[in-house]
Design an enzyme around this catalytic site. Structure first.
Site, mmCIF file in Angstrom:
data_model
loop_
_atom_site.group_PDB
_atom_site.id
_atom_site.type_symbol
_atom_site.label_atom_id
_atom_site.label_comp_id
_atom_site.label_asym_id
_atom_site.label_seq_id
_atom_site.Cartn_x
_atom_site.Cartn_y
_atom_site.Cartn_z
ATOM 1 C CD1 TRP A 1 9.659 2.532 -0.075
ATOM 2 C CD2 TRP A 1 8.821 2.485 2.006
ATOM 3 N NE1 TRP A 1 9.534 3.822 0.357
ATOM 4 C CE2 TRP A 1 9.033 3.827 1.627
ATOM 5 C CE3 TRP A 1 8.297 2.211 3.262
ATOM 6 C CZ2 TRP A 1 8.737 4.886 2.477
ATOM 7 C CZ3 TRP A 1 8.007 3.264 4.104
ATOM 8 C CH2 TRP A 1 8.225 4.588 3.707
ATOM 9 C CG ASP B 1 3.042 -0.418 3.682
ATOM 10 O OD1 ASP B 1 2.104 0.390 3.507
ATOM 11 O OD2 ASP B 1 4.244 -0.073 3.668
ATOM 12 C CB ALA C 1 1.345 2.683 0.221
#
Ligand code: LMR
Length: 394
Positions: free
Chosen positions: A127, A208, A210
């Site tokens: 990202w 992470d 998400a």
């Protein structure tokens, strides 16, 4: 003072959102920013969220400050959702944060405060905001190989070879599920090999997560995070409710820090609270309270999980439709990876020039690295995209 300011680099995902808005073509298709859209092109408020908000409006008696870490009930509910019973709760310190980005930012600051010499290893690609924030904070970072441009799967050998070059105390940033931007993910055998490498070399994982619930299911998508958290001595986990609860603008995230023993949790918690205090004092409460209301009520939780599952299955159907449409048009299986990828995104693995031609000639917007938001499609736009892909010769 203000006249001395410099232009800052544009975020390519947000710049694309603006270009899309300004495009007058009625046939334009937005496959850019990671926001789920239903078949009507709407990003709906989930049923359980609506109901939880209704209850809050009726029952909430105060808007006074809560606590630096946010509501403890939110942390408990989210630790349960992400980690299940994989780690003793008393080893986990947690703070509510403004969205998943807030959790990532706080995690990076914690690393910088405690290990300024550490390098943060990020997947290539990752990202874009991961790298942007690391650079903004002046933190050392380097990329490990991840995406295999040939197979559009994971270059696992390359990843392991690169991570073997990390030094003890370095941090490895991993996507818990639904890798953004590629959609290509490790299987559990590969995750176990990563865990072994982390432990052999004394590396610290930062996960992470998400998109829990957007890949193979709520429990399945948490499996890798649980495996890592239960197998290493310490780890950081940035969670987000933006996508799986559809509360994007409420900014609802959570940072967890798992210590080796419960003795260290109080110190870790105090540091997390301190970070919140320095950056914004109290974290946003509304989204967190909505999420807590849902996760602690059996009926609301079941309804939320059912709606999320419908969303997930809808994205899988779109993946399969797009892969088979492309198979038909191109007469080959070279786009079969779209059906194998998981989560909101797939990286087509083509050039920025061809992505630009899709935008200019067909009004199809995707990020210049060729990341496609599957959730921006519907059964009508899939054939339009497939034809455009075939026409520009991707
Ligand atoms: C994305 O990757 O599109 C989302 O996570 C939205 C964002 O903030 O970039």
């Amino acid at each position: 003072m203000l006249t001395k300011l410099q232009q800052q680099p544009a975020d390519k995902i947000l710049a694309l959102m603006a270009m899309y808005r300004e495009d007058p073509r009625p046939t334009k298709i937005d496959l850019g920013v990671g926001v789920y859209k239903n078949a009507e092109g709407i990003t709906p408020v989930m049923r359980a969220v609506k109901e939880a908000e209704r209850r809050l409006v009726e029952e909430q008696t105060s808007k006074a400050y809560v606590a630096l870490a946010g509501d403890p009930a939110y942390s408990d509910a989210m630790v349960g959702l992400i980690l299940g019973t994989s780690v003793d709760r008393d080893r986990v310190a947690a703070i509510a944060t403004p969205g998943g980005t807030g959790a990532v930012r706080q995690a990076f600051e914690l690393i910088r405060n405690t290990s300024p010499e550490a390098t943060v290893w990020v997947s290539n690609p990752t990202w874009p905001n991961h790298v942007s924030i690391l650079n903004y904070l002046g933190m050392k970072n380097t990329a490990y190989r991840y995406f295999d441009a040939e197979t559009r799967g994971v270059d696992f050998d390359g990843m392991m070879a690169d991570l073997a070059g990390a030094k003890a105390g370095d941090v490895v940033l991993l996507h818990g599920c639904c890798h953004n931007p590629t959609g290509a993910n490790l299987n559990l055998t590969q995750w176990q090999a990563v865990v072994d490498l982390l432990n052999d070399k004394g590396l610290i994982p930062m996960i992470d997560i998400a998109y829990q619930g957007f890949g193979d299911g709520l429990e399945e998508d948490a499996a890798a995070t649980r495996l890592v958290a239960s197998s290493v001595s310490e780890c950081l986990i940035a969670g987000s409710c933006s996508k799986n609860f559809g509360v994007y603008r409420e900014r609802t995230g959570l940072l967890m820090a798992v210590s080796e023993t419960a003795d260290n949790t109080g110190l870790t918690q105090a540091n997390l609270n301190y970070l919140n205090r320095q950056n914004y004092s109290f974290p946003p409460d509304h989204g967190a309270r909505v999420v807590t209301t849902i996760l602690t009520d059996d009926g609301l939780r079941a309804d939320w999980a059912a709606e999320l599952e419908d969303t997930r299955l809808g994205m899988l159907r779109l993946r399969e439709q797009l892969a088979s449409e492309l198979q038909r048009l191109c007469g080959s299986d070279r786009f079969g990876f779209i059906a194998q990828h998981r989560g909101m995104f797939s990286l087509l693995g083509t050039t920025p020039d061809l992505v630009e031609r899709l935008r200019a000639e067909h009004g199809i917007y995707m990020v210049s690295d060729s990341r496609l938001n599957i959730a921006g499609l519907n059964s009508t736009t899939v054939p339009i995209l497939a034809n455009a892909i075939a026409e520009v010769g991707i």
